[in-house]
Design a protein around this motif. Sequence first.
Motif, PDB file in Angstrom:
ATOM      1  N   ARG A  51    -111.730  13.782  41.163  1.00 47.83           N
ATOM      2  CA  ARG A  51    -113.052  13.617  40.571  1.00 47.83           C
ATOM      3  C   ARG A  51    -112.940  12.955  39.201  1.00 47.83           C
ATOM      4  O   ARG A  51    -111.974  13.171  38.469  1.00 47.83           O
ATOM      5  CB  ARG A  51    -113.754  14.971  40.451  1.00 47.83           C
ATOM      6  N   THR A  52    -113.934  12.152  38.860  1.00 46.17           N
ATOM      7  CA  THR A  52    -113.905  11.377  37.620  1.00 46.17           C
ATOM      8  C   THR A  52    -113.697  12.269  36.397  1.00 46.17           C
ATOM      9  O   THR A  52    -112.892  11.959  35.521  1.00 46.17           O
ATOM     10  CB  THR A  52    -115.205  10.574  37.472  1.00 46.17           C
ATOM     11  N   VAL A 105    -116.847  13.483  52.930  1.00 44.06           N
ATOM     12  CA  VAL A 105    -116.370  14.411  51.904  1.00 44.06           C
ATOM     13  C   VAL A 105    -115.653  13.583  50.841  1.00 44.06           C
ATOM     14  O   VAL A 105    -114.535  13.125  51.046  1.00 44.06           O
ATOM     15  CB  VAL A 105    -115.411  15.470  52.491  1.00 44.06           C
ATOM     16  N   THR A 106    -116.316  13.377  49.708  1.00 39.04           N
ATOM     17  CA  THR A 106    -115.809  12.440  48.719  1.00 39.04           C
ATOM     18  C   THR A 106    -115.742  13.047  47.325  1.00 39.04           C
ATOM     19  O   THR A 106    -116.531  13.928  46.973  1.00 39.04           O
ATOM     20  CB  THR A 106    -116.696  11.178  48.681  1.00 39.04           C
ATOM     21  N   LEU A 112    -123.212   7.597  43.543  1.00 43.45           N
ATOM     22  CA  LEU A 112    -122.172   6.597  43.755  1.00 43.45           C
ATOM     23  C   LEU A 112    -121.818   6.489  45.233  1.00 43.45           C
ATOM     24  O   LEU A 112    -121.596   5.384  45.748  1.00 43.45           O
ATOM     25  CB  LEU A 112    -120.931   6.937  42.930  1.00 43.45           C
ATOM     26  N   ALA A 113    -121.742   7.610  45.927  1.00 41.15           N
ATOM     27  CA  ALA A 113    -121.458   7.578  47.362  1.00 41.15           C
ATOM     28  C   ALA A 113    -122.519   6.777  48.102  1.00 41.15           C
ATOM     29  O   ALA A 113    -122.206   5.952  48.982  1.00 41.15           O
ATOM     30  CB  ALA A 113    -121.381   9.003  47.915  1.00 41.15           C
ATOM     31  N   GLU A 114    -123.767   6.999  47.767  1.00 43.54           N
ATOM     32  CA  GLU A 114    -124.853   6.252  48.409  1.00 43.54           C
ATOM     33  C   GLU A 114    -124.734   4.762  48.131  1.00 43.54           C
ATOM     34  O   GLU A 114    -124.907   3.933  49.032  1.00 43.54           O
ATOM     35  CB  GLU A 114    -126.199   6.778  47.932  1.00 43.54           C
ATOM     36  N   ARG A 115    -124.432   4.410  46.891  1.00 41.40           N
ATOM     37  CA  ARG A 115    -124.334   3.006  46.515  1.00 41.40           C
ATOM     38  C   ARG A 115    -123.170   2.316  47.213  1.00 41.40           C
ATOM     39  O   ARG A 115    -123.308   1.194  47.723  1.00 41.40           O
ATOM     40  CB  ARG A 115    -124.165   2.899  44.996  1.00 41.40           C
ATOM     41  N   VAL A 129    -120.799  15.752  51.406  1.00 42.50           N
ATOM     42  CA  VAL A 129    -120.315  16.666  50.375  1.00 42.50           C
ATOM     43  C   VAL A 129    -119.649  15.827  49.293  1.00 42.50           C
ATOM     44  O   VAL A 129    -118.660  15.130  49.550  1.00 42.50           O
ATOM     45  CB  VAL A 129    -119.322  17.695  50.944  1.00 42.50           C
ATOM     46  N   THR A 130    -120.202  15.873  48.081  1.00 45.59           N
ATOM     47  CA  THR A 130    -119.706  15.055  46.986  1.00 45.59           C
ATOM     48  C   THR A 130    -119.152  15.927  45.860  1.00 45.59           C
ATOM     49  O   THR A 130    -119.155  17.158  45.939  1.00 45.59           O
ATOM     50  CB  THR A 130    -120.837  14.171  46.425  1.00 45.59           C
TER      51      THR A 130
END
Length: 222
Positions: A51-52, A105-106, A112-115, A129-130
């Motif tokens: 994770r960032t 699962v990211t 960001l996942a959507e983009r 799941v983010t």
Amino acid sequence: MGLVVTARALLFDMDGTLIDSTAAVERTWRRFAARHGLDAAAILAGAHGQRTAETVAAHAPPGTDVAAETAWLVAQDVADTEGTVALPGAADLLAGLPRDRWALVTSAGRELAERRMAAAGLPLPDVVVTADDVRRGKPDPEGYRTAARRLGVDPRASIVFEDAELGLIAGRAAGGYTVVVGPHGGSAAQDRPRITDYRGLTCTDTGDALRLTLPALTGAAV
């Protein structure tokens, strides 16, 4: 003849597993490194799959506002999806899966996942799941266990597709059958089935389970 495996659900990591966002990811972390006078190569060596906020905390100079820097980085990522593409065969595979049999699962956040998925031309499943949904990121199994629970399946009846050490550890700890995507050669990838991309992978819904045939060049003994 390829390797045949069955599962109740398929659980996918995103970056490096379903999509190639390498160029965008590197641009963002290089901006962060330049902003603080850090070694970009050292940051990139450990950032994948994490994770960032955790990467920021590990590398930012003392006294840095980790939350503020994380928000800045996420904004950079969301604004920059140039060069983000789907791995070959991923679109066809996902298009043929029942929506209630797979999850994303990211370690990225939801926006960001959507983009990135949209930039790559891939659909989002019903279960995503983010980083925003878990208390502990990979290598903790919380994300994969959460996805399996939301799909209504035992995580031990899932196949986890991952490209990074932290994700492979998380998938195995959750009880999933891990498949390595790409060239990662860490210890968690040893003796695991491996695919380069999704070309040649077939999936059949038998009603009770998904029956996958991995390409014959799967690179590990099982």
